[in-house]
Design an enzyme around this catalytic site. Structure first.
Site, mmCIF file in Angstrom:
data_model
loop_
_atom_site.group_PDB
_atom_site.id
_atom_site.type_symbol
_atom_site.label_atom_id
_atom_site.label_comp_id
_atom_site.label_asym_id
_atom_site.label_seq_id
_atom_site.Cartn_x
_atom_site.Cartn_y
_atom_site.Cartn_z
ATOM 1 N N ASP A 17 -12.733 -4.394 -4.238
ATOM 2 C CA ASP A 17 -12.858 -3.016 -4.717
ATOM 3 C C ASP A 17 -14.314 -2.566 -4.867
ATOM 4 O OD1 ASP A 17 -10.140 -3.287 -4.856
ATOM 5 O OD2 ASP A 17 -9.983 -2.939 -7.007
ATOM 6 N N ALA A 25 -5.479 -6.224 -2.191
ATOM 7 C CA ALA A 25 -5.680 -7.643 -2.500
ATOM 8 C C ALA A 25 -5.871 -8.473 -1.245
ATOM 9 C CB ALA A 25 -4.506 -8.166 -3.319
ATOM 10 N N HIS A 149 16.935 -12.716 18.669
ATOM 11 C CA HIS A 149 17.986 -11.692 18.660
ATOM 12 C C HIS A 149 19.186 -12.229 17.891
ATOM 13 C CE1 HIS A 149 20.731 -8.577 19.958
ATOM 14 N NE2 HIS A 149 21.599 -9.525 20.257
#
Length: 167
Positions: A17, A25, A149
């Site tokens: 930050d 994070a 799949h």
């Protein structure tokens, strides 16, 4: 601050930050690992970009790279393509048909520029797009991966192969 997150004061590093980038994070963790490798004298050329953004709603939202508008604002001849979750077998089986995947790619080279997802398991699948963007993969190269799949990840294959010029 340099590419290894060392500030203008030698031996002092900044991540997360405090550097004013994405306050996430997982971005801070990647930056910290890169800074520690640099402190230990283990140079690497790895980039901490692009950083996926995730919102843990139902369905989930995840995004990485450029939007079509951002690409065009940068002067890139880009296109986008969107596929619906309702066309995916696993989404239907689990009654999670609401959603889509939208890919943004360079018009001539088909290099992937961005991916935006609003669907079940979007936060789990976005990393595949982040790797593709970081490595400069084309839509065709992404389509070469064999995905199980039925699975939600089959939507990735559909998103990168359903473009008329690529099919």
């Amino acid at each position: 601050m340099d590419d290894d997150y060392e500030t203008s004061i030698p031996g002092i590093y900044a991540i997360g930050d405090v550097i004013g980038k994405l306050p996430l994070a997982h971005a801070a963790t990647a930056q910290g690992k890169k800074a520690v490798r640099h402190m230990a004298g283990k140079e690497d050329g790895n980039s901490c970009e692009p950083v996926p953004s995730c919102i843990y709603t139902s369905p989930e939202i995840a995004s990485v790279g450029l939007t079509l508008e951002q690409a065009k604002n940068r002067g890139i001849a880009a296109r986008s393509h969107k596929i619906l979750s309702s066309a995916n077998g696993k989404s239907v089986l689990t009654m999670q048909e609401r959603g889509f995947i939208k890919v943004v790619y360079e018009e001539q080279s088909h290099v992937l520029l961005g991916a935006h997802m609003f669907c079940a398991r979007a936060t789990d699948m976005i990393s595949e797009f982040a790797l593709a963007i970081q490595r400069g993969l084309t839509m065709e190269e992404m389509a070469e991966v064999v995905r199980p799949h039925p699975s939600f990840s089959e939507m990735i294959t559909d998103a990168v192969t359903s473009v008329p010029m690529l099919a």
